[in-house]
Write a protein that holds these residues in place. Sequence first.
Motif, PDB file in Angstrom:
ATOM      1  N   TRP A   1       0.792  -1.263  -0.014  1.00 22.86           N
ATOM      2  CA  TRP A   1       0.023  -0.020   0.176  1.00 22.86           C
ATOM      3  C   TRP A   1       0.776   1.244   0.090  1.00 22.86           C
ATOM      4  CZ3 TRP A   1      -4.285   2.236  -1.528  1.00 22.86           C
ATOM      5  CH2 TRP A   1      -4.838   3.464  -0.806  1.00 22.86           C
ATOM      6  N   ARG A   2       1.706   1.354   0.871  1.00 23.30           N
ATOM      7  CA  ARG A   2       2.553   2.546   0.940  1.00 23.30           C
ATOM      8  C   ARG A   2       3.521   2.755  -0.327  1.00 23.30           C
ATOM      9  NH1 ARG A   2       4.309   3.486   7.441  1.00 23.30           N
ATOM     10  NH2 ARG A   2       2.516   2.595   8.245  1.00 23.30           N
ATOM     11  N   GLU A   3       3.836   1.800  -0.680  1.00 24.03           N
ATOM     12  CA  GLU A   3       4.654   1.775  -2.001  1.00 24.03           C
ATOM     13  C   GLU A   3       3.667   2.455  -3.191  1.00 24.03           C
ATOM     14  OE1 GLU A   3       5.905  -1.660  -5.190  1.00 24.03           O
ATOM     15  OE2 GLU A   3       7.179  -1.713  -3.353  1.00 24.03           O
ATOM     16  N   LEU A   4       2.598   1.959  -3.303  1.00 18.91           N
ATOM     17  CA  LEU A   4       1.714   2.370  -4.429  1.00 18.91           C
ATOM     18  C   LEU A   4       1.324   3.873  -3.959  1.00 18.91           C
ATOM     19  CD1 LEU A   4      -0.278   2.031  -7.022  1.00 18.91           C
ATOM     20  CD2 LEU A   4      -2.173   1.212  -5.010  1.00 18.91           C
ATOM     21  N   VAL A   5       1.000   4.270  -2.771  1.00 24.78           N
ATOM     22  CA  VAL A   5       0.792   5.596  -2.707  1.00 24.78           C
ATOM     23  C   VAL A   5       1.955   6.663  -3.087  1.00 24.78           C
ATOM     24  CG1 VAL A   5       0.273   7.394  -0.902  1.00 24.78           C
ATOM     25  CG2 VAL A   5      -1.000   5.233  -0.773  1.00 24.78           C
ATOM     26  N   ALA A   6       3.173   6.170  -2.594  1.00 25.06           N
ATOM     27  CA  ALA A   6       4.292   6.803  -3.079  1.00 25.06           C
ATOM     28  C   ALA A   6       4.357   6.866  -4.787  1.00 25.06           C
ATOM     29  CB  ALA A   6       5.519   6.350  -2.440  1.00 25.06           C
ATOM     30  N   ASP A   7       4.487   5.820  -5.192  1.00 24.00           N
ATOM     31  CA  ASP A   7       4.423   5.731  -6.695  1.00 24.00           C
ATOM     32  C   ASP A   7       3.694   6.799  -7.442  1.00 24.00           C
ATOM     33  OD1 ASP A   7       6.789   4.117  -6.250  1.00 24.00           O
ATOM     34  OD2 ASP A   7       5.664   2.125  -6.973  1.00 24.00           O
ATOM     35  N   VAL A   8       2.381   6.549  -7.124  1.00 25.38           N
ATOM     36  CA  VAL A   8       1.136   7.362  -7.685  1.00 25.38           C
ATOM     37  C   VAL A   8       1.441   8.902  -7.340  1.00 25.38           C
ATOM     38  CG1 VAL A   8      -1.139   7.995  -7.694  1.00 25.38           C
ATOM     39  CG2 VAL A   8      -0.287   5.611  -7.797  1.00 25.38           C
ATOM     40  N   ALA A   9       1.942   9.321  -6.247  1.00 27.22           N
ATOM     41  CA  ALA A   9       2.046  10.742  -5.914  1.00 27.22           C
ATOM     42  C   ALA A   9       3.435  10.946  -6.813  1.00 27.22           C
ATOM     43  CB  ALA A   9       2.554  10.839  -4.536  1.00 27.22           C
ATOM     44  N   ALA A  10       4.574  10.276  -6.960  1.00 22.61           N
ATOM     45  CA  ALA A  10       5.645  10.518  -7.764  1.00 22.61           C
ATOM     46  C   ALA A  10       5.560  10.868  -9.151  1.00 22.61           C
ATOM     47  CB  ALA A  10       6.862   9.830  -7.231  1.00 22.61           C
ATOM     48  N   GLY A  11       4.309  10.163  -9.757  1.00 24.34           N
ATOM     49  CA  GLY A  11       4.326   9.956 -10.956  1.00 24.34           C
ATOM     50  C   GLY A  11       4.715   8.589 -11.856  1.00 24.34           C
ATOM     51  N   ARG A  12       5.114   7.760 -10.809  1.00 20.73           N
ATOM     52  CA  ARG A  12       5.931   6.485 -11.481  1.00 20.73           C
ATOM     53  C   ARG A  12       4.925   5.291 -11.578  1.00 20.73           C
ATOM     54  NH1 ARG A  12       9.345   7.879  -6.832  1.00 20.73           N
ATOM     55  NH2 ARG A  12       8.239   6.523  -5.444  1.00 20.73           N
ATOM     56  N   GLN A  13       3.613   5.631 -11.125  1.00 18.53           N
ATOM     57  CA  GLN A  13       2.650   4.590 -11.554  1.00 18.53           C
ATOM     58  C   GLN A  13       1.283   5.533 -12.246  1.00 18.53           C
ATOM     59  OE1 GLN A  13       2.002   0.963 -11.147  1.00 18.53           O
ATOM     60  NE2 GLN A  13       0.322   1.813 -12.229  1.00 18.53           N
ATOM     61  N   ASP A  14       0.822   5.139 -13.065  1.00 20.70           N
ATOM     62  CA  ASP A  14      -0.433   5.785 -13.626  1.00 20.70           C
ATOM     63  C   ASP A  14      -1.443   4.696 -12.986  1.00 20.70           C
ATOM     64  OD1 ASP A  14       0.543   8.049 -14.950  1.00 20.70           O
ATOM     65  OD2 ASP A  14       1.055   6.605 -16.758  1.00 20.70           O
ATOM     66  N   VAL A  15      -2.771   5.429 -12.510  1.00 13.47           N
ATOM     67  CA  VAL A  15      -3.881   4.677 -12.230  1.00 13.47           C
ATOM     68  C   VAL A  15      -5.011   5.465 -12.775  1.00 13.47           C
ATOM     69  CG1 VAL A  15      -2.971   3.520 -10.301  1.00 13.47           C
ATOM     70  CG2 VAL A  15      -3.968   5.837  -9.953  1.00 13.47           C
ATOM     71  N   SER A  16      -6.306   4.920 -12.468  1.00  7.42           N
ATOM     72  CA  SER A  16      -7.523   5.474 -13.008  1.00  7.42           C
ATOM     73  C   SER A  16      -7.771   6.971 -12.230  1.00  7.42           C
ATOM     74  CB  SER A  16      -8.617   4.683 -12.905  1.00  7.42           C
ATOM     75  OG  SER A  16      -8.911   4.583 -11.390  1.00  7.42           O
TER      76      SER A  16
END
Length: 198
Positions: free
Chosen positions: A149-164
């Motif tokens: 969970w924390r990895e996903l939150v950080a990756d989305v915030a940093a632009g490393r993971q695109d989500v809907s």
Amino acid sequence: MNPGGDDVEEVVLLSEEGTVTGTAPKATVHDERTPLHLAFSCYVFDDDDRLLLTQRAASKLTWPAVWTNTVCGHPAPGEGVHDAVVRRAQDELGLELADLRLVLPGFRYRAVMADGTVENEMCPVFVARPAGGLALDPAEVDETRWVPWRELVADVAAGRQDVSPWCAIQLEALGALGPDPAAWPTGDPADLPPAARA
């Protein structure tokens, strides 16, 4: 599947106050003027607080091939929102849910695709635990993966993971509940849109 026994899947249309104003076929409701309607999102976590992230099927009309939260959908007319979450998790992922609970009863968003197609939903957010394995419906989901969970939150915030777009907004709202999904407070059903309280 439509729980009402009809082959045409319908969504519940809403007023600005969240009361039912009618229904419309899901296949025709999403366009440049999508009316406000009832939906839900669910985030399924394992015992290590990893989220089951899903990639929407490339054949879907809205946000094809986009990564998003575990399962999303629309309650059918007359269907309880909890029942709809359980149904869609089974239909899309072959997944039984345990410990299903409401966490963001009043979530609402509007998002626009590059082609102008609009999502416009009152969308209560739930969390759950998995009970059993997966059996993906390829018309709904191309791929899944478990992500801390924390990895996903950080990756989305940093632009490393695109989500809907709804997932991105929900991540911020869920983050405001605290860093530990298991400790998130259960939402008050009284804060659901009136159409979702039955």
